[in-house]
Design a protein around this motif. Structure first.
Motif, mmCIF file in Angstrom:
data_model
loop_
_atom_site.group_PDB
_atom_site.id
_atom_site.type_symbol
_atom_site.label_atom_id
_atom_site.label_comp_id
_atom_site.label_asym_id
_atom_site.label_seq_id
_atom_site.Cartn_x
_atom_site.Cartn_y
_atom_site.Cartn_z
ATOM 1 N N LYS A 37 0.848 -1.215 0.000
ATOM 2 C CA LYS A 37 0.000 0.000 0.000
ATOM 3 C C LYS A 37 0.870 1.247 0.000
ATOM 4 C CE LYS A 37 -4.084 -1.637 2.329
ATOM 5 N NZ LYS A 37 -4.770 -1.789 3.582
ATOM 6 N N ILE B 7 2.654 1.761 -3.328
ATOM 7 C CA ILE B 7 1.769 2.244 -4.406
ATOM 8 C C ILE B 7 1.516 3.744 -4.232
ATOM 9 C CG2 ILE B 7 -0.591 2.124 -5.327
ATOM 10 C CD1 ILE B 7 -0.466 -0.904 -4.966
ATOM 11 N N THR C 294 -2.709 -13.270 -6.431
ATOM 12 C CA THR C 294 -3.912 -12.529 -6.015
ATOM 13 C C THR C 294 -4.532 -13.062 -4.733
ATOM 14 O OG1 THR C 294 -5.518 -13.837 -7.296
ATOM 15 C CG2 THR C 294 -4.432 -12.027 -8.440
ATOM 16 N N ILE D 131 -4.611 -9.454 -3.487
ATOM 17 C CA ILE D 131 -4.668 -8.390 -4.501
ATOM 18 C C ILE D 131 -5.481 -8.830 -5.732
ATOM 19 C CG2 ILE D 131 -2.619 -7.068 -3.841
ATOM 20 C CD1 ILE D 131 -1.057 -8.709 -6.028
ATOM 21 N N LEU E 50 -6.004 -5.967 -8.018
ATOM 22 C CA LEU E 50 -4.798 -5.424 -8.660
ATOM 23 C C LEU E 50 -4.394 -6.326 -9.824
ATOM 24 C CD1 LEU E 50 -2.770 -3.083 -8.252
ATOM 25 C CD2 LEU E 50 -1.451 -4.602 -6.768
ATOM 26 N N PHE F 263 1.218 -0.825 -11.137
ATOM 27 C CA PHE F 263 1.191 -1.109 -9.698
ATOM 28 C C PHE F 263 1.239 -2.617 -9.436
ATOM 29 C CE2 PHE F 263 -1.221 2.867 -10.406
ATOM 30 C CZ PHE F 263 -0.211 3.710 -9.986
ATOM 31 N N ALA F 264 0.640 -3.380 -10.334
ATOM 32 C CA ALA F 264 0.738 -4.837 -10.207
ATOM 33 C C ALA F 264 2.187 -5.276 -10.434
ATOM 34 C CB ALA F 264 -0.202 -5.513 -11.202
#
Ligand SMILES: Cc1ncc(COP(=O)(O)O)c(C=O)c1O
Length: 365
Positions: A43, A46, A215, A220, A223, A251-252
């Motif tokens: 977090k 990002i 994920t 995520i 994301l 961001f991924a």
């Protein structure tokens, strides 16, 4: 008719709308996502790197591939990342164009959808309750040169069961002998740290593709990030050339470059799971009318033996959403899958089940 139209768990919008709840009021056991949530380190990264959205990601995703390769001690040209593992299931299947594929039932729905898109003939290999929902030597006999492709999910979704390591290796070798491409889905294997999976053995198994997802373990799913690994570098390069550019958002990609460094989060996740899964399993096993299987991942597979009871609907009335497995080929409306969540949430599920299935009633085991 199925209560929810969704092919997958996690559709809290549809479930909440059906009962007139706010989505936030639902306790969601239907998607198998780490309840610790997205790592705080990610977090912060990002937020600190929002400017990444203002330029195109590296079309080669070099840093990401290097990091994933280092994590598995393999060469970067063995690795290809994707916008979630799902993108890679479809990309790989479309590229392989198998004519005849074997699918184990029950299994994850997207293998079938991807194969159907290419017009592939699908042969089902049923896993049965009599065999503990696990493949056995019978699968080795079903692997013949007439097949082009086999999907194997380890641990399997929805059962959470992991085949014996020696059997997985025997299946991989048999596929090699028969000219069958083996696609092994290890989406949930990070939850089973003692299991090596097939990536360490890929050098001797160039016909094997391993698929991984970040994920679930790193929470995520919105994301999106997954990757594949295969020792056939020419095949991986061909696949890389085939795919559309920039499918992984910045961001991924950043997530994939840093998540495996977060040892504190990884340890906390495994500590949570080591406590909560055995607890939830033991509590579910005590409930008359429920049969539960000892899954090794972050979810459990169960059968409700109360005649005619729609357990998903009964729990939804109590604002708890579980995954009905009625739409998995090989299963029926008695089967369900529940995620392992926090102790508090797991206790709420157990309490609701005890209210719906009170002890001492007619349900036989
Ligand atoms: C077995 C299995 N493989 C792959 C996926 C897809 O993962 P991703 O979110 O990385 O696309 C899922 C998602 O539920 C899954 O259950």
């Amino acid at each position: 008719m199925a209560l929810l139209s969704s092919q997958h768990g996690g559709n809290t919008r549809e479930a909440a709308a059906l009962y007139g709840f706010e989505e936030a009021q639902l306790l969601d056991f239907s998607a198998n996502i780490n309840p610790l949530g997205m790592p705080a380190t990610l977090k912060q990264a990002i937020i600190a790197n929002l400017a990444l959205a203002e330029r195109y990601p590296d079309p080669e995703y070099q840093a990401l591939h290097q990091r994933l390769a280092t994590h598995h001690r393999i060469a970067p040209d063995w690795v290809l990342a994707g916008n979630g593992e799902t993108e890679l299931i479809f990309l790989l299947t479309a590229w392989l164009r198998p004519r005849r594929a074997l699918l184990l039932t029950p299994g994850f729905a997207e293998y079938r959808r991807a194969l159907q898109k290419t017009g592939c003939e699908i042969v089902d290999y049923p896993l049965t309750q009599a065999n503990g929902w696990q493949p056995d030597d019978g699968l080795l006999k079903a692997l013949t040169p007439g097949l082009d492709c086999l999907f194997l999910c380890t641990p399997n979704n929805p059962t959470g069961l992991l085949p014996d390591e020696a059997l997985i290796m025997a299946i991989a070798r048999r596929c090699g002998d028969c000219g069958i491409t083996l696609i092994v889905d290890e989406a949930f294997l990070d939850f089973v740290p003692q299991a090596p999976g097939l990536i360490p053995f890929l050098a001797e198994l160039p016909h094997v593709w391993v698929l991984r997802s970040l994920t679930k373990f790193f929470a995520i799913p919105g994301l999106r990030l997954g990757y594949l690994a295969c020792a056939d570098v020419r095949a991986v390069a061909a696949l890389r050339a085939e795919r559309e550019p920039w499918s992984i958002n910045a961001f991924a990609a950043l997530a994939g470059e840093m998540l495996f460094e977060d040892k504190a989060y990884i340890d906390a996740t495994l500590a949570w799971l080591n406590q909560q899964r055995p607890w939830l399993y033991a509590e579910l096993a005590k409930i008359a009318g429920v049969t539960v299987w000892p899954g090794v991942a972050n979810y459990l597979f169960l059968r409700c033996d109360a005649p005619g009871l729609d357990l998903q609907a009964a729990l939804l009335a109590k604002r708890i959403l579980i995954r009905s497995c009625a739409n998995y080929p090989g299963l029926d409306a008695r089967y369900y899958r529940v995620a392992v969540k926090s102790r508090e949430a797991n206790a709420a599920l157990v309490a609701a089940l005890k209210e719906i299935l009170p002890a001492g009633n007619i349900y036989s085991r």
